[in-house]
Every structure is written in C-alpha cells, then in structure tokens.
Motif scaffolding. Structure first.
Motif, PDB file in Angstrom:
ATOM      1  N   ASP A 219      -1.524  -6.017  -4.046  1.00  0.00           N
ATOM      2  CA  ASP A 219      -1.694  -7.467  -4.172  1.00  0.00           C
ATOM      3  C   ASP A 219      -0.470  -8.274  -3.724  1.00  0.00           C
ATOM      4  O   ASP A 219       0.176  -8.962  -4.512  1.00  0.00           O
ATOM      5  CB  ASP A 219      -2.143  -7.842  -5.593  1.00  0.00           C
ATOM      6  CG  ASP A 219      -3.524  -7.283  -5.907  1.00  0.00           C
ATOM      7  OD1 ASP A 219      -3.616  -6.101  -6.282  1.00  0.00           O
ATOM      8  OD2 ASP A 219      -4.503  -8.020  -5.723  1.00  0.00           O
ATOM      9  N   HIS A 221      -0.735 -10.667  -1.269  1.00  0.00           N
ATOM     10  CA  HIS A 221      -1.253 -12.037  -1.073  1.00  0.00           C
ATOM     11  C   HIS A 221      -0.375 -12.899  -0.158  1.00  0.00           C
ATOM     12  O   HIS A 221       0.040 -13.999  -0.545  1.00  0.00           O
ATOM     13  CB  HIS A 221      -1.474 -12.723  -2.423  1.00  0.00           C
ATOM     14  CG  HIS A 221      -2.668 -12.195  -3.153  1.00  0.00           C
ATOM     15  ND1 HIS A 221      -3.908 -12.766  -3.059  1.00  0.00           N
ATOM     16  CD2 HIS A 221      -2.816 -11.123  -3.966  1.00  0.00           C
ATOM     17  CE1 HIS A 221      -4.764 -12.069  -3.799  1.00  0.00           C
ATOM     18  NE2 HIS A 221      -4.133 -11.063  -4.351  1.00  0.00           N
ATOM     19  N   ASP A 252      -5.418  -6.488  -0.899  1.00  0.00           N
ATOM     20  CA  ASP A 252      -5.097  -7.910  -1.014  1.00  0.00           C
ATOM     21  C   ASP A 252      -3.723  -8.172  -0.377  1.00  0.00           C
ATOM     22  O   ASP A 252      -2.835  -8.786  -0.978  1.00  0.00           O
ATOM     23  CB  ASP A 252      -5.120  -8.413  -2.470  1.00  0.00           C
ATOM     24  CG  ASP A 252      -6.537  -8.731  -2.947  1.00  0.00           C
ATOM     25  OD1 ASP A 252      -7.485  -8.511  -2.168  1.00  0.00           O
ATOM     26  OD2 ASP A 252      -6.691  -9.190  -4.093  1.00  0.00           O
ATOM     27  N   HIS A 286      -9.614  -9.795  -0.827  1.00  0.00           N
ATOM     28  CA  HIS A 286      -9.078 -10.949  -0.084  1.00  0.00           C
ATOM     29  C   HIS A 286      -8.917 -10.629   1.407  1.00  0.00           C
ATOM     30  O   HIS A 286      -9.014 -11.521   2.235  1.00  0.00           O
ATOM     31  CB  HIS A 286      -7.726 -11.386  -0.673  1.00  0.00           C
ATOM     32  CG  HIS A 286      -7.878 -12.256  -1.878  1.00  0.00           C
ATOM     33  ND1 HIS A 286      -7.743 -13.621  -1.830  1.00  0.00           N
ATOM     34  CD2 HIS A 286      -8.193 -11.948  -3.154  1.00  0.00           C
ATOM     35  CE1 HIS A 286      -7.944 -14.126  -3.036  1.00  0.00           C
ATOM     36  NE2 HIS A 286      -8.219 -13.121  -3.860  1.00  0.00           N
ATOM     37  N   HIS A 360      -8.751  -0.633  -4.143  1.00  0.00           N
ATOM     38  CA  HIS A 360      -8.362  -1.950  -4.648  1.00  0.00           C
ATOM     39  C   HIS A 360      -8.940  -2.293  -6.031  1.00  0.00           C
ATOM     40  O   HIS A 360      -8.204  -2.612  -6.970  1.00  0.00           O
ATOM     41  CB  HIS A 360      -8.744  -3.037  -3.641  1.00  0.00           C
ATOM     42  CG  HIS A 360      -8.256  -4.376  -4.045  1.00  0.00           C
ATOM     43  ND1 HIS A 360      -6.918  -4.671  -4.119  1.00  0.00           N
ATOM     44  CD2 HIS A 360      -8.904  -5.492  -4.471  1.00  0.00           C
ATOM     45  CE1 HIS A 360      -6.765  -5.910  -4.544  1.00  0.00           C
ATOM     46  NE2 HIS A 360      -7.951  -6.428  -4.772  1.00  0.00           N
ATOM     47  N   HIS A 401      -6.023  -5.384  -7.837  1.00  0.00           N
ATOM     48  CA  HIS A 401      -7.049  -6.407  -8.073  1.00  0.00           C
ATOM     49  C   HIS A 401      -6.680  -7.289  -9.261  1.00  0.00           C
ATOM     50  O   HIS A 401      -6.571  -8.503  -9.109  1.00  0.00           O
ATOM     51  CB  HIS A 401      -8.417  -5.749  -8.249  1.00  0.00           C
ATOM     52  CG  HIS A 401      -9.582  -6.665  -8.012  1.00  0.00           C
ATOM     53  ND1 HIS A 401      -9.597  -7.631  -7.042  1.00  0.00           N
ATOM     54  CD2 HIS A 401     -10.804  -6.721  -8.613  1.00  0.00           C
ATOM     55  CE1 HIS A 401     -10.775  -8.254  -7.063  1.00  0.00           C
ATOM     56  NE2 HIS A 401     -11.522  -7.735  -8.007  1.00  0.00           N
ATOM     57  N   HIS A 403      -3.780  -8.633 -11.511  1.00  0.00           N
ATOM     58  CA  HIS A 403      -2.350  -8.724 -11.202  1.00  0.00           C
ATOM     59  C   HIS A 403      -1.506  -8.477 -12.449  1.00  0.00           C
ATOM     60  O   HIS A 403      -0.939  -9.397 -13.027  1.00  0.00           O
ATOM     61  CB  HIS A 403      -2.024 -10.094 -10.599  1.00  0.00           C
ATOM     62  CG  HIS A 403      -2.668 -10.334  -9.267  1.00  0.00           C
ATOM     63  ND1 HIS A 403      -2.375 -11.418  -8.472  1.00  0.00           N
ATOM     64  CD2 HIS A 403      -3.572  -9.605  -8.568  1.00  0.00           C
ATOM     65  CE1 HIS A 403      -3.085 -11.356  -7.359  1.00  0.00           C
ATOM     66  NE2 HIS A 403      -3.823 -10.276  -7.402  1.00  0.00           N
TER      67      HIS A 403
HETATM   68 FE   LIG Z   1      -5.269  -9.807  -5.739  1.00  0.00          FE
END
Ligand SMILES: [Fe+2]
Ligand SMILES: [Fe+2]
Length: 480
Positions: A219, A221, A252, A286, A360, A401, A403
């Motif tokens: 993650d 992002h 992600d 994402h 994920h 997934h 956080h």
């Molecule tokens: Fe995420």
C-alpha cells in the motif's frame, strides 16, 4: 391494435423506418454496451461491490438505460396507433434523451477505453522476480523498462564491472522491454547496464535449502495527497542496506491505476532500489481501477515465459514456495483460470515444504465499517480459501489492503497484515463505532508505517515488524 401497428410500419417510408429503428438500436448499443464494458474491466466488479458511490452510479446508468427503452416503446406506440405520419412531440423528447445518452456513453467509452493510450513517458528500470526457476535453480528474473516510443536496446551484464557475459540485444523494436535472466548462479553478484546507462548490481540468494530472508510491505499509494514518502524512503533505504534476498510489494502501488503519471512517479521513486534487489510487486484494487490492469501488466508482468500467467506467480527459492495471487478487493478477481492454476500448482508441492501465500486483499483482519462494507474478516475470502490452505498445510499468508500491521493465527496458519509502505495509515479500529477485532488476532498496530522482515531458516521463521527507521516493533517465531 396489433394490426394497426403492422399497417403503420408497412406504410412507413424507408427514411421513416430507419429513423424508428435507430431509436431502438442506439440506446441498446450505447448504454447496454457501456454497462457490459464497465463490468468487463478487470477490478471493476470488486469496485462496484465494495464502494457505495460507484455502485450508485452504475445503478443510475442501468435505470437510465431501462427508462430510455420505455420511452422508445411509448414513442413507437404513440406513433403507430395514431395517424400514419410520425407524431412529433414524443419523438422529439426521445431524440433529446438519446442525444444526451449518446454523449454520456461515448464519453465513458472514450475515457475508459483509452487508458492504455494515455502514457506520460518512459518508465524507469526494475529487476523483477518471475515465476519458475532458471537452469541453476535460481528464480527467473528480468530487467524491465518501458519506452514511450518503440526502441531496440541492449543489456550488458556480468559478474564483474567488466560486464563480461554475452550481451542481450532485442531482436525487434517495442515499447515494453524485458531481458530474461534464467542462467543466474546462486549467491553471486551481477552487474548490468541498459545501453550506456547506469551500472546496477544485485546479488542472487544463497543456495541453502529452506533459507530465505525477505522484506514485504504494501500500500504505497503513489498519487495520494496523504501518502508519506519519507516513510517509503526510510523503508527502502533499510531494505537495501540490510541485504535482504528479495522484496515483495503486496499492491496498491498507485492511488488510481488509470493514471499513468502515478505509475511513472512510483517507478521513478522505486527504481534506484528495485534495480538492486529482486522485486515482485502484486496487483492491488487501486492499481487496476478503471482499466489500470493493462498498465500494470506492461510494467510488472513481461510476457517472457511461454504459457505462464501474467497476474499470478509461483516463485520457488531454495524449496520455499511463494504463491503470488491476484486477489484485489477479495474473491472478485479469483477467476476460474486462476483457481485451476493455483490448485494444480499446490498439488505439486509437498506439505512438508514452506508454503507462503501473498496477495493484496486480506483474509482475517481487524477493521471497521467503510462506505457500506465491513473491512474486517473477509468471509468470502475465508470460505473460498481456508479449507484449501488447511489441506495443503499453508504456513504463512501475507496481505495488505487494510492500512495497519497485524498478526493473526487461525487453524495454525499465520496471517500477516502489512499495509504500511507509505499510504495513509488507517485509524485504530477500536476508535470506530462499527468495528471488529479480527478472529485469531494476536498483535495489532495502527498509525505506523514500516515493513515485515521475514527470515526463514530450516524449520523456523522469524517475523519482525520494523519501522521505516529499522526499529523492531514486534517479533514472532513461526515453526514449519
Ligand atoms: Fe490500500
Ligand atoms: Fe487496497
């Protein structure tokens, strides 16, 4: 009435008939086509089932489609039951709605259908870990990158700075570039450069059965305003300086997979590190948003090994099996082909071996209510996989997934959550009104970035959750 309608259509001129048929065919093609298209994009079924506002918009489109058909139906009846010429008013209203619908659906098709065409430039090199092993039992790897224009490139490489091994040159020009390394020796440092670019180096894992020291987090992002890149920087610096064998990224990577600029930013940031350590990113929800899967495949899953899947991998290092799955939101992306592949690969693995699952979406996890859905123990994932995991004696499972950091134990399988690579941390679930502790939770930490350091040695694995500054946050021993 039916004879009236029949007579009416028999008496229509060619022009009038084309007009009436267009009224029927246009909404069928545009709205129904758009709905089918939205559902066919990888990752979208998960998006629709997990996110309230997306679900709402899809329902609006379906309702509009039905209304248009009803409107056209009324218009047909009014025109045919009345006089033989076309009644003006209902036809005009229908035509106005059809034009509006046409604009909306063409816009939708145009935007979603051109994601793979809207690239924003070259993408930095990476050293990717692939499925399968090479001739010396070292996992297959590839040096990959992407160019905006079609080019032909050469990889120079060797075990010394003289780059003495036979260079690899592409035979045709293309935008995606990947040099397969399937002749690697264990415990060896390799140097390489692309054309006359930077010289990178990496070291292959030592060939000791049941030994592997890896780092894993999830993650990132890239593209999200609230992401913490200082934390990502700290994690990557420590991963490189502490000589892990491989790095796994559980997805992600970007905030919105349809924006190529976010992939470009992510790959530029990661490249100085992931050219020096074998790296396996996986697909998160994402990353695939609104058609991002095409970009993901181009950048992280080169078509190099014939008949090997592009979204999931079976990596074998020193007899330790790592299954990388495409589970983005949950089971929505678990296709029949993926299930068939996974079950047949599992059947070929001994229950006495270390078997690790990485993907994920989480299975067991603490969490809270988000946008109409409960983000704790994912029951669909648990009922799909738990029996299979028990049957094949899976040892450890790694997901992101959510956080936060967490370790859970259910039926002797250790589930790890490590969504802490730089994306905004989730608040503590206990501060939320609707929330739940994950079944079998042993340790939970929120509001903290970091990664999981896993050292498997013989029949023991040491799991250490670390901060971006390398501080030990918690450690556990797991036995095979
Ligand atoms: Fe995420
Ligand atoms: Fe996610």
């Amino acid at each position: 009435m039916f004879s009236k309608i029949r007579t009416y259509y028999k008496n229509l001129s060619k022009k009038q008939l084309i007009f009436r048929l267009s009224l029927l065919i246009i909404p069928l093609l545009m709205f129904s086509g758009l709905i089918i298209y939205i559902f066919a994009i990888p990752g979208d079924i998960g998006l629709i089932s997990w996110v309230n506002w997306v679900r709402k918009y899809v329902i609006y489109i379906i309702v509009l489609d039905i209304l248009l058909f009803m409107l056209v139906g009324v218009d047909f009846l009014v025109a045919s039951i009345g006089r033989t010429e076309i009644k003006r008013l209902p036809s005009r209203i229908t035509v106005v709605f059809l034009i509006l619908g046409l604009i909306i659906s063409l816009g939708g098709f145009g935007y979603l259908g051109t994601v793979s065409l809207r690239r924003v430039g070259d993408k930095a090199p990476q050293l990717l870990l692939l499925g399968g092993v090479g001739i010396n039992n070292v996992p297959n790897m590839a040096v990959t990158f992407y160019t905006q224009e079609k080019t032909t490139n050469t990889l120079y490489w060797g075990t010394t700075l003289a780059l003495e091994l036979i260079e690899k040159t592409e035979t045709s020009s293309s935008k995606t570039h990947a040099f397969l390394l399937d002749t690697l020796e264990p415990n060896t440092t390799y140097y390489y450069k692309i054309n006359d670019g930077n010289v990178y180096n990496f070291t292959t894992p030592i060939d000791t059965p049941n030994y592997l020291h890896f780092a894993v987090s999830s993650d990132l992002h890239f593209g999200a305003d609230n992401a913490n890149r200082t934390a990502t920087y700290g994690i990557l610096e420590n991963i490189i300086s502490h000589n892990y064998d491989v790095l796994f990224n559980l997805g992600d990577m970007v905030e919105y997979g349809l924006f190529d600029a976010q992939y470009k930013e992510a790959m530029e940031f990661m490249s100085p590190y992931v050219t020096s350590i074998p790296y396996r990113p996986m697909i998160g929800n994402h990353d695939t948003m609104f058609g991002g899967k095409t970009l993901w495949r181009d950048y992280f899953s080169p078509e190099l090994i014939p008949n090997s899947p592009r979204d999931y991998f079976h990596i074998n290092i020193n007899g330790i099996h790592v299954f990388v799955l495409d589970l983005e939101w949950g089971t929505e992306s678990y296709t029949r082909a993926q299930r068939r592949w996974f079950e047949s690969e599992l059947n070929g693995v001994s229950n006495d071996d270390w078997v690790l699952i990485m993907n994920h979406a989480m299975y067991y996890s603490s969490g809270y209510f988000v946008d109409g859905e409960s983000w704790w123990d994912n029951q669909a994932m648990i009922s799909e996989f738990e029996d299979l995991f028990i049957e094949h004696d899976i040892d450890m499972v790694f997901s992101g997934h959510n956080h936060h950091m967490e370790i859970l134990n259910n039926s002797g399988i250790v589930y790890n959550i490590i969504g802490a690579f730089g994306g905004h941390p989730d608040p503590d679930y206990t501060t939320k009104v609707v929330s739940q502790q994950g079944t079998g939770s042993i340790w939970y930490l929120s509001g903290q970035h970091g990664y999981l350091d896993v050292e498997i040695n013989g029949s023991t694995a040491i799991l250490t959750f670390r901060s971006p500054e390398y501080t030990m946050l918690q450690t556990f021993n797991v036995l095979e």
